[in-house]
Design a protein around this motif. Structure first.
Motif, PDB file in Angstrom:
ATOM      1  N   SER A   1      17.927   3.700 -92.965  1.00  0.00           N
ATOM      2  CA  SER A   1      18.242   3.676 -94.396  1.00  0.00           C
ATOM      3  C   SER A   1      19.100   4.881 -94.772  1.00  0.00           C
ATOM      4  CB  SER A   1      16.943   3.715 -95.204  1.00  0.00           C
ATOM      5  OG  SER A   1      16.365   4.997 -95.064  1.00  0.00           O
ATOM      6  N   ASP A   2      19.731   4.759 -95.954  1.00  0.00           N
ATOM      7  CA  ASP A   2      20.544   5.878 -96.446  1.00  0.00           C
ATOM      8  C   ASP A   2      19.673   7.105 -96.689  1.00  0.00           C
ATOM      9  OD1 ASP A   2      22.733   4.316 -96.334  1.00  0.00           O
ATOM     10  OD2 ASP A   2      22.791   3.871 -98.488  1.00  0.00           O
TER      11      ASP A   2
ATOM     12  N   ARG B   1      18.973   8.751 -93.438  1.00  0.00           N
ATOM     13  CA  ARG B   1      20.205   9.406 -92.955  1.00  0.00           C
ATOM     14  C   ARG B   1      20.442  10.721 -93.692  1.00  0.00           C
ATOM     15  NH1 ARG B   1      22.595   4.852 -91.391  1.00  0.00           N
ATOM     16  NH2 ARG B   1      22.785   4.099 -93.521  1.00  0.00           N
ATOM     17  N   ALA B   2      20.200  10.706 -95.006  1.00  0.00           N
ATOM     18  CA  ALA B   2      20.411  11.924 -95.802  1.00  0.00           C
ATOM     19  C   ALA B   2      19.407  13.004 -95.403  1.00  0.00           C
ATOM     20  CB  ALA B   2      20.276  11.600 -97.282  1.00  0.00           C
TER      21      ALA B   2
END
Ligand code: OAD
Length: 259
Positions: free
Chosen positions: A6-7, A10-11
């Protein structure tokens, strides 16, 4: 980072990479989860039971006194599994990072996979709980490396001390026993002076190992956790990443080739 689901993950991995990159001194605490993708069963959780026994019922001096055959049978079973396993991408990434910078691995596992992944003395882990592939005498002080198949069919076939002939036992720190004071002292020193503590694949239930991350946190360092599930460390961690060690750890430690 194609494997990151997921974003948000990743962040978070990006932030954790930044913390690790900026840390002059990193200490890494690993547990059974770091070896899960190599095929080594963890102690707790799904697959953690062996013949309906929990690790806490077998890894004790009392269990060995009561039934050394049973305890050796369990360790023989663990040995036979581990001997078919190889280090995974997490072990390799950790060993590589330890070669490049001030980065010390402190391991709870007794499977020897960090040792196998290490390409240099700097990458050798500090061993808190001992090794499946060493045994020591129950009577004298002799210890020896040993990778043989354990024959636990009867008391008579169990491993013996080659120096005095007494019953040998796994060279593992059991519940109710103290860790080697020098090793624990070094681990505490590393954790107290680390700018970041990376905690990988441990349920953080067994002390004193589980308290090491807290030493880093209290001294102002960052705690980054990698685990497939929440643990008692999760709430206080600077960043807690949910996912398998063999995916996340290489992402966290890959050199900045794209910079
Ligand atoms: P546990 O079995 O208690 O915990 C394993 C941890 O790994 C759990 O928190 C899992 O959620 C996590 N996990 C499982 N698969 C994972 C994966 N693929 N990637 C990341 N995390 C994953 O093992 P330890 O915490 O190591 O002592 O147990 C501590 C000590 O208790 C062990 O060293 C052992 C045991 O009894 C001795 O042998 C003396």
């Amino acid at each position: 980072m194609a494997d990151l689901a997921s974003d948000a993950l990743r962040a978070a991995v990006g932030r954790a990479r930044g913390l690790l990159r900026d840390a002059a001194r990193v200490v890494v605490l690993t547990g059974a989860g770091v070896s899960a993708e190599s095929g080594v069963p963890t102690f707790r959780g799904p697959g953690g039971l062996w013949k309906n026994y929990r690790a806490e019922d077998l890894a004790t001096p009392g269990a060995f006194t009561r039934d050394p055959r049973l305890v050796w049978e369990w360790y023989g079973w663990r040995r036979s599994i581990v001997q078919q396993c190889v280090p995974n991408a997490a072990h390799v990434a950790l060993a590589g990072a330890a070669d490049r910078r001030v980065f010390r691995i402190v391991k709870q596992n007794v499977d020897g996979l960090h040792v196998e992944a290490a390409q240099s003395p700097a990458a050798q882990p500090l061993e808190l709980h001992g090794s499946l592939f060493r045994m020591r005498c129950t009577r004298c002080t002799a210890r020896r490396a040993d990778r043989d198949v354990i024959d636990a069919t009867s008391l008579e076939t169990l491993p013996r001390c080659t120096a005095c002939g007494a019953l040998a036992r796994p060279d593992i720190v059991w519940f109710g026993e103290s860790l080697d004071a020098n090793v624990l002292g070094e681990a505490m020193e590393l954790a107290s002076h680390a700018d970041a503590c990376l905690v990988v694949g441990t349920s953080a239930l067994v002390h004193p190992a589980a308290g090491l991350a807290d030493l880093t946190r209290r001294a102002g360092g960052a705690v980054i956790e990698v685990n497939v599930a929440d643990t008692p460390l999760t709430n206080d961690a600077t960043i807690s990443l949910r996912g398998p060690a063999a995916v996340l750890v290489p992402e966290l430690l890959a050199p900045d080739s794209d910079a």
